[in-house]
Design an enzyme around this catalytic site. Structure first.
Site, PDB file in Angstrom:
ATOM      1  CB  SER A   1      -2.129   2.922  -3.667  1.00 52.45           C
ATOM      2  OG  SER A   1      -2.650   4.149  -3.227  1.00 52.45           O
ATOM      3  CB  ALA A   2      -7.495   3.523  -2.271  1.00 52.47           C
TER       4      ALA A   2
ATOM      5  CG  ASP B   1      -1.691   1.223   1.437  1.00 55.04           C
ATOM      6  OD1 ASP B   1      -2.306   1.665   0.453  1.00 55.04           O
ATOM      7  OD2 ASP B   1      -1.705   1.782   2.564  1.00 55.04           O
ATOM      8  CG  LEU B   2       1.680   5.724  -1.806  1.00 57.81           C
ATOM      9  CD1 LEU B   2       3.144   5.499  -2.164  1.00 57.81           C
ATOM     10  CD2 LEU B   2       1.014   6.612  -2.865  1.00 57.81           C
ATOM     11  CG  ASP B   3      -1.788   7.510   0.605  1.00 55.25           C
ATOM     12  OD1 ASP B   3      -0.877   8.309   0.367  1.00 55.25           O
ATOM     13  OD2 ASP B   3      -2.773   7.348  -0.148  1.00 55.25           O
TER      14      ASP B   3
ATOM     15  CD  GLU C   1      -3.653  -1.610   3.087  1.00 54.84           C
ATOM     16  OE1 GLU C   1      -3.781  -0.803   4.020  1.00 54.84           O
ATOM     17  OE2 GLU C   1      -3.959  -1.314   1.928  1.00 54.84           O
ATOM     18  CG  ASP C   2      -1.851   2.671   6.477  1.00 60.46           C
ATOM     19  OD1 ASP C   2      -2.211   2.256   5.360  1.00 60.46           O
ATOM     20  OD2 ASP C   2      -2.123   3.813   6.890  1.00 60.46           O
TER      21      ASP C   2
ATOM     22  CB  THR D   1       0.414  10.623   2.248  1.00 58.61           C
ATOM     23  OG1 THR D   1       0.366   9.204   2.144  1.00 58.61           O
ATOM     24  CG2 THR D   1       1.481  11.172   1.334  1.00 58.61           C
TER      25      THR D   1
ATOM     26  CE  LYS E   1      -5.946  -0.811  -0.774  1.00 59.69           C
ATOM     27  NZ  LYS E   1      -4.756  -0.097  -0.275  1.00 59.69           N
TER      28      LYS E   1
ATOM     29  CE  LYS F   1      -4.398   6.397   9.382  1.00 56.92           C
ATOM     30  NZ  LYS F   1      -3.533   5.953  10.488  1.00 56.92           N
TER      31      LYS F   1
HETATM   32  C1  BG6 Z   1      -5.713   5.872   0.345  1.00 50.10           C
HETATM   33  C2  BG6 Z   1      -5.721   6.706   1.611  1.00 50.10           C
HETATM   34  O1  BG6 Z   1      -4.447   5.322   0.151  1.00 50.10           O
HETATM   35  O2  BG6 Z   1      -6.058   6.662  -0.788  1.00 50.10           O
HETATM   36  C3  BG6 Z   1      -7.065   7.386   1.774  1.00 50.10           C
HETATM   37  O3  BG6 Z   1      -5.472   5.861   2.736  1.00 50.10           O
HETATM   38  C4  BG6 Z   1      -7.388   8.193   0.514  1.00 50.10           C
HETATM   39  O4  BG6 Z   1      -7.019   8.218   2.892  1.00 50.10           O
HETATM   40  C5  BG6 Z   1      -7.338   7.284  -0.713  1.00 50.10           C
HETATM   41  O5  BG6 Z   1      -8.672   8.769   0.616  1.00 50.10           O
HETATM   42  C6  BG6 Z   1      -7.590   8.039  -2.011  1.00 50.10           C
HETATM   43  O6  BG6 Z   1      -6.545   8.932  -2.213  1.00 50.10           O
HETATM   44  P1  BG6 Z   1      -6.525  10.114  -3.290  1.00 50.10           P
HETATM   45  O7  BG6 Z   1      -5.094  10.545  -3.310  1.00 50.10           O
HETATM   46  O8  BG6 Z   1      -6.960   9.516  -4.601  1.00 50.10           O
HETATM   47  O9  BG6 Z   1      -7.475  11.155  -2.818  1.00 50.10           O
HETATM   48 MG    MG Z   2      -2.735   3.194   3.571  1.00 52.23          MG
END
Ligand code: BG6
Ligand code: MG
Length: 218
Positions: A112-113, A7-9, A167-168, A15, A143, A43
């Site tokens: 990542s989302a 996962d990224l964030d 994953e966090d 972030t 997710k 998250k």
């Molecule tokens: C996820 C974050 O990785 O991405 C969420 O944990 C975030 O908090 C989601 O809403 C979507 O991110 P973005 O950058 O497309 O707004």
């Molecule tokens: Mg995350």
């Protein structure tokens, strides 16, 4: 060989705090209370689903046009926060683990989302590690739906049961479990209790443990 899906964030970069600040500003503006505990539930959740949850918590109904405008506003604020980001914001020992996996010739993917994932990976100069990048632009089901991770596994050509997910978020751990992957929580063990393993961060993870993951299903 195993497939390692990050996962990224909140896993590669911190972030999560910028997402929180951007949502908080928006929530304040539209008169909805928004706490850190509620942020925990956002998250791993897509931008649109996050806004829907905030509106639900504040019992507010808005038009489609306003919804689109608020999503845009939140993202512009978020992009402002991450504008100056660089490789100093990579979380502890992430680079060490990525390097180790590369030397062991493992497949590495991003799951990542976020729709800003490519941009963030570029900023922190980690793009070259990834054999595949699956982000919010390619996924329709957020997710805990496992779509993002199954898609990543497919792109790196590794069977889901041979994949390990870092994953966090609880939603992400649940997605990994549904996908029949090994789920590794990065963060708070009380929140990520459904994960197969939990570490506070990558500095707690030994290379022996990573070797175990590499050899797990061979
Ligand atoms: C996820 C974050 O990785 O991405 C969420 O944990 C975030 O908090 C989601 O809403 C979507 O991110 P973005 O950058 O497309 O707004
Ligand atoms: Mg995350």
């Amino acid at each position: 060989m195993s497939g390692f899906i990050f996962d990224l964030d909140g896993v590669i970069v911190d972030t999560a705090k910028y997402h929180y600040q951007a949502w908080k500003q928006l929530a304040d503006k539209i008169g909805i209370e928004f706490s850190l505990e509620q942020n925990e539930q956002l998250k791993g959740v897509s931008r649109a689903d996050s806004l829907n949850k905030i509106l639900e918590w504040g019992q507010k109904t808005i038009s489609n046009e306003t919804f689109t405008a608020l999503m845009k506003e939140k993202n512009e604020q978020y992009l402002d926060f991450i504008a100056t980001m660089d490789d100093n914001e990579i979380l502890p020992d992430v680079s060490k683990v990525l390097n180790y996996l590369k030397t062991k010739k493992q497949k590495i993917a991003l799951g990542s989302a976020s729709k800003n994932a490519v941009q963030i990976l570029e900023k922190v100069k980690l793009t070259h590690y990834f054999d595949a990048i699956v982000d919010g632009n390619q996924v329709t089901n957020a997710k805990p739906n496992p779509e993002v991770f199954l898609n990543a596994a497919k792109q790196i050509n590794v069977q889901p049961e041979h994949c390990i997910v870092f994953e966090d978020s609880l939603a992400g751990i649940q997605a990994a479990n549904i996908a029949n992957m090994v789920s590794i929580g990065i963060g708070d063990a009380s929140i990520l209790a459904e994960a197969d393993y939990v570490f506070k961060d990558f500095s707690e993870m030994s290379l022996e443990f990573i070797d175990k993951l590499i050899n797990l299903k061979n």
